[in-house]
Motif scaffolding. Structure first.
Motif, PDB file in Angstrom:
ATOM      1  N   UNK A 109      -4.271  71.059   8.686  1.00 21.97           N
ATOM      2  CA  UNK A 109      -3.117  70.166   8.720  1.00 21.97           C
ATOM      3  C   UNK A 109      -3.469  68.706   8.911  1.00 21.97           C
ATOM      4  N   UNK A 110      -4.759  68.397   9.054  1.00 23.65           N
ATOM      5  CA  UNK A 110      -5.154  67.010   9.236  1.00 23.65           C
ATOM      6  C   UNK A 110      -6.143  66.639   8.143  1.00 23.65           C
ATOM      7  N   UNK A 111      -5.999  65.445   7.622  1.00 24.11           N
ATOM      8  CA  UNK A 111      -6.920  64.987   6.582  1.00 24.11           C
ATOM      9  C   UNK A 111      -8.249  64.611   7.221  1.00 24.11           C
ATOM     10  N   UNK A 112      -9.346  64.869   6.504  1.00 28.21           N
ATOM     11  CA  UNK A 112     -10.657  64.511   7.007  1.00 28.21           C
ATOM     12  C   UNK A 112     -10.741  63.006   7.134  1.00 28.21           C
ATOM     13  N   UNK A 120       3.149  56.214  13.141  1.00 30.86           N
ATOM     14  CA  UNK A 120       2.056  57.178  13.212  1.00 30.86           C
ATOM     15  C   UNK A 120       1.414  57.100  14.594  1.00 30.86           C
ATOM     16  N   UNK A 121       0.959  58.256  15.078  1.00 32.27           N
ATOM     17  CA  UNK A 121       0.311  58.317  16.395  1.00 32.27           C
ATOM     18  C   UNK A 121      -1.152  58.649  16.209  1.00 32.27           C
ATOM     19  N   UNK A 125       1.694  61.553  11.541  1.00 31.58           N
ATOM     20  CA  UNK A 125       3.101  61.508  11.922  1.00 31.58           C
ATOM     21  C   UNK A 125       3.347  62.516  13.045  1.00 31.58           C
ATOM     22  N   UNK A 126       4.110  62.146  14.072  1.00 34.05           N
ATOM     23  CA  UNK A 126       4.411  63.100  15.150  1.00 34.05           C
ATOM     24  C   UNK A 126       5.281  64.267  14.667  1.00 34.05           C
ATOM     25  N   UNK A 127       5.932  64.105  13.497  1.00 31.14           N
ATOM     26  CA  UNK A 127       6.761  65.177  12.939  1.00 31.14           C
ATOM     27  C   UNK A 127       5.967  66.062  11.981  1.00 31.14           C
ATOM     28  N   UNK A 128       4.637  65.778  11.857  1.00 31.08           N
ATOM     29  CA  UNK A 128       3.740  66.567  11.003  1.00 31.08           C
ATOM     30  C   UNK A 128       4.143  66.531   9.524  1.00 31.08           C
ATOM     31  N   UNK A 129       4.683  65.422   9.059  1.00 34.01           N
ATOM     32  CA  UNK A 129       5.079  65.299   7.653  1.00 34.01           C
ATOM     33  C   UNK A 129       3.840  65.384   6.757  1.00 34.01           C
ATOM     34  N   UNK A 130       3.974  66.101   5.667  1.00 33.79           N
ATOM     35  CA  UNK A 130       2.877  66.226   4.704  1.00 33.79           C
ATOM     36  C   UNK A 130       2.559  64.858   4.109  1.00 33.79           C
ATOM     37  N   UNK A 131       1.276  64.544   3.988  1.00 28.37           N
ATOM     38  CA  UNK A 131       0.855  63.284   3.400  1.00 28.37           C
ATOM     39  C   UNK A 131       0.940  62.092   4.323  1.00 28.37           C
ATOM     40  N   UNK A 132       1.123  62.321   5.628  1.00 32.71           N
ATOM     41  CA  UNK A 132       1.272  61.202   6.554  1.00 32.71           C
ATOM     42  C   UNK A 132      -0.051  60.738   7.149  1.00 32.71           C
ATOM     43  N   UNK A 174      -3.168  52.541  11.758  1.00 29.85           N
ATOM     44  CA  UNK A 174      -1.793  52.667  12.229  1.00 29.85           C
ATOM     45  C   UNK A 174      -0.791  52.221  11.170  1.00 29.85           C
ATOM     46  N   UNK A 175       0.428  52.702  11.316  1.00 26.00           N
ATOM     47  CA  UNK A 175       1.474  52.333  10.370  1.00 26.00           C
ATOM     48  C   UNK A 175       2.672  53.249  10.527  1.00 26.00           C
ATOM     49  N   UNK A 176       3.463  53.374   9.480  1.00 29.64           N
ATOM     50  CA  UNK A 176       4.651  54.229   9.493  1.00 29.64           C
ATOM     51  C   UNK A 176       4.464  55.391   8.531  1.00 29.64           C
ATOM     52  N   UNK A 177       5.114  56.502   8.850  1.00 30.41           N
ATOM     53  CA  UNK A 177       5.078  57.685   7.996  1.00 30.41           C
ATOM     54  C   UNK A 177       5.811  57.367   6.698  1.00 30.41           C
ATOM     55  N   UNK A 178       5.205  57.658   5.543  1.00 31.54           N
ATOM     56  CA  UNK A 178       5.864  57.372   4.267  1.00 31.54           C
ATOM     57  C   UNK A 178       7.066  58.280   4.005  1.00 31.54           C
ATOM     58  N   UNK A 179       7.178  59.413   4.703  1.00 27.94           N
ATOM     59  CA  UNK A 179       8.280  60.364   4.501  1.00 27.94           C
ATOM     60  C   UNK A 179       9.471  60.051   5.400  1.00 27.94           C
TER      61      UNK A 179
END
Length: 186
Positions: free
Chosen positions: A151-154, A182-183, A160-167, A172-177
């Motif tokens: 679930x985590x990219x290498x 981002x944490x 994203x704290x909501x575990x959104x795909x592709x986040x 640092x920044x904001x989740x695109x979904x």
């Protein structure tokens, strides 16, 4: 008076050590060379065999993990592979479960190989070799950290704290979904 003499003596003794730790790696005239801060550190450049390179005296040791084995390459100052003729060695192993053992390094073509016990999840390897009349050693740590967690990219440091795909992101920044901040991964 004694204290300042001791400080001066310590500074004089430390100076050659810090100079010896700084060295160039096969730099061509006019090319920028990289220096190192301490013996045994990670190298910033690509290793010849895709492993982890550490400084070991006038040489380098490259550790390559493969299923059930560790491959150790002796490299010269320009990171060219040195034949392991007459080279002997061992590797001290520390698993992710906290168990330790020692494996013998045996020559295999242009490098040395140590067989790992079945199912070993290696955390740390300390390689010690006797090569070209010199005793060399290098410590390779956090070897189990290179395995990707589900679930985590290498290489991603933020998710994203909501575990959104592709986040997953390396900064640092904001989740695109969902737009949440981002944490940092723990």
């Amino acid at each position: 008076m004694k204290f300042s003499s001791l400080l001066l003596a310590a500074a004089l003794l430390a100076a050659p050590l810090s100079l010896a730790a700084q060295h160039q790696h096969g730099a061509q005239p006019g090319a920028a060379a990289h220096g190192h801060q301490a013996v045994g550190e990670n190298h910033a450049h690509t290793s010849p065999h895709g492993g982890i390179v550490r400084t070991a005296g006038a040489y380098h040791l490259e550790l390559v993990q493969q299923a059930g084995a560790l491959h150790v390459y002796l490299l010269d100052a320009k990171e060219a592979t040195v034949a392991p003729t007459g080279t002997t060695g061992t590797v001290m192993l520390l698993t992710s479960a906290g168990k330790s053992s020692t494996a013998t390094l045996t020559p295999s073509g242009d490098h040395l190989v140590a067989t790992l016990p079945a199912g070993t999840s290696l955390r740390t390897a300390i390689v010690s070799v006797k090569a070209k009349g010199q005793s060399l050693s290098a410590r390779f740590e956090k070897l189990d950290a290179s395995k990707a967690k589900p679930g985590k990219a290498v290489g991603a440091a933020y998710n994203c704290p909501m575990q959104c795909a592709g986040s997953a992101s390396d900064k640092p920044g904001s989740c695109p979904k969902c737009g949440m901040a981002l944490v940092k991964n723990t």
